[in-house]
Design an enzyme around this catalytic site. Structure first.
Site, PDB file in Angstrom:
ATOM      1  N   SER A 112       0.785  -1.235   0.000  1.00 44.59           N
ATOM      2  CA  SER A 112       0.000   0.000   0.000  1.00 44.59           C
ATOM      3  C   SER A 112       0.817   1.285   0.000  1.00 44.59           C
ATOM      4  CB  SER A 112      -0.957   0.010   1.197  1.00 44.59           C
ATOM      5  OG  SER A 112      -2.033  -0.872   0.966  1.00 44.59           O
ATOM      6  N   LYS A 145       0.072   3.886  -2.570  1.00 46.06           N
ATOM      7  CA  LYS A 145      -0.903   4.965  -2.439  1.00 46.06           C
ATOM      8  C   LYS A 145      -0.256   6.343  -2.292  1.00 46.06           C
ATOM      9  CE  LYS A 145      -4.560   1.977  -0.625  1.00 46.06           C
ATOM     10  NZ  LYS A 145      -3.981   0.711  -0.156  1.00 46.06           N
ATOM     11  N   SER A 157      -5.265   3.124   4.937  1.00 51.50           N
ATOM     12  CA  SER A 157      -4.935   2.494   3.655  1.00 51.50           C
ATOM     13  C   SER A 157      -6.153   1.920   2.955  1.00 51.50           C
ATOM     14  CB  SER A 157      -3.894   1.388   3.869  1.00 51.50           C
ATOM     15  OG  SER A 157      -3.186   1.137   2.696  1.00 51.50           O
ATOM     16  N   LYS A 188       3.044   6.771   4.905  1.00 52.64           N
ATOM     17  CA  LYS A 188       2.314   5.609   4.397  1.00 52.64           C
ATOM     18  C   LYS A 188       2.990   4.286   4.745  1.00 52.64           C
ATOM     19  CE  LYS A 188      -1.240   3.993   2.630  1.00 52.64           C
ATOM     20  NZ  LYS A 188      -1.088   3.000   3.700  1.00 52.64           N
TER      21      LYS A 188
END
Length: 277
Positions: free
Chosen positions: A43, A46, A103, A213
């Site tokens: 993820s 992202k 997420s 992130k």
């Protein structure tokens, strides 16, 4: 470090399969370990998704207050999500927050469809933007980071896209630094709330951390792009394929500690104690 002066070689290694520490202002690499090794990024993908959404906001194509209607496909993503159902609505701002903090795959795909018309068209733009940024180790197959053959990047490229995001749109850090917060989505029967709790545990354990992130899958293991600021210096630590969550955060903290112990903020102003009498 002063411009042009290289940092000394770090006297440690991290457990992650790839790692980079970068000064956010200059882009100078302060530490690297298998920095260009191509690996699945889960993820952390992202970061690029958020960059393209923020660019769409910046261009006036969408606004943070726009309501996004969830498609059947976005609602079906699985993995990390906030359990939105088809035809439910949420603002771009809250979707970005859900992407940053927990997420949310459903929100990532909904935003991709809003910006580009389809996730496939959005992914084309992701790869184009990666090329523009010089991310030579990267190929995206989706907007979420869900496992897909050939969906790879490197620790260095994670730092590149992270630096672009926070340099151009530092307001994203107000999302990624949220520890816990309720967001609202509109349903046919009214509205309901979903409580977000951040997946980035460094926010609670590392002084100056502003989040950014996390990412993890069984294939990618545990990845992270972490941003922290101390004494006017902002650093980006990216780690890939750490064997477990604790190691992921420990490696990132070690990188950041190394950077903050070595970096000094140089300005045009001479410190008072250095001025001639």
């Amino acid at each position: 470090a002063p411009a042009g002066e290289r940092m000394p070689k770090a006297a440690f290694e991290v457990a992650a399969k790839g790692a980079v520490l970068v000064d956010a202002e200059s882009g100078e690499v302060l530490f690297e370990q298998d920095a260009h090794k191509e690996l699945p990024l889960a993820s952390v993908t992202k970061v690029m998704t958020m960059l393209l959404v923020m660019e769409a906001v910046d261009s006036g194509k969408i606004t943070l207050d726009d309501s996004v209607t969830i498609s059947e496909r976005a609602a079906s993503m699985g993995g990390s999500q906030i359990w939105l159902k088809e035809n439910e609505q949420m603002t771009v701002s809250d979707m970005l927050k859900a992407v940053c903090v927990v997420s949310a795959n459903d929100c990532a795909v909904a935003l991709a469809e809003t910006v580009a018309g389809s996730e496939e068209a959005f992914v084309e733009r992701m790869n184009q933007r990666a090329a523009e940024l010089g991310m030579a180790d990267t190929h995206f197959c989706n907007a979420t980071g869900l496992p897909a053959e050939g969906h790879v990047t490197s620790a260095y490229d994670i730092a590149l896209m992270s630096r672009e995001l926070i340099s151009r749109y530092p307001e994203v850090l107000t999302y990624s630094s949220v520890w816990m917060e309720d967001i609202t989505h509109v349903t046919r029967k009214g509205s309901s709330k979903f409580t977000l709790t951040n997946t980035n545990k460094l926010l609670r354990s590392y002084e100056g951390c502003m989040g950014l992130k996390t990412g993890s899958t069984s294939i990618a293991k545990y990845c992270l792009s972490a941003v922290a600021k101390r004494n006017g210096i902002t650093l980006i630590a990216s780690v890939m394929a750490a064997p477990d969550p604790k190691t992921r955060f420990r490696d990132a903290a070690a990188l950041l500690n190394y950077g903050f112990s070595k970096c000094i903020l140089y300005t045009d102003d001479v410190p008072e104690k250095l001025k001639p009498l």
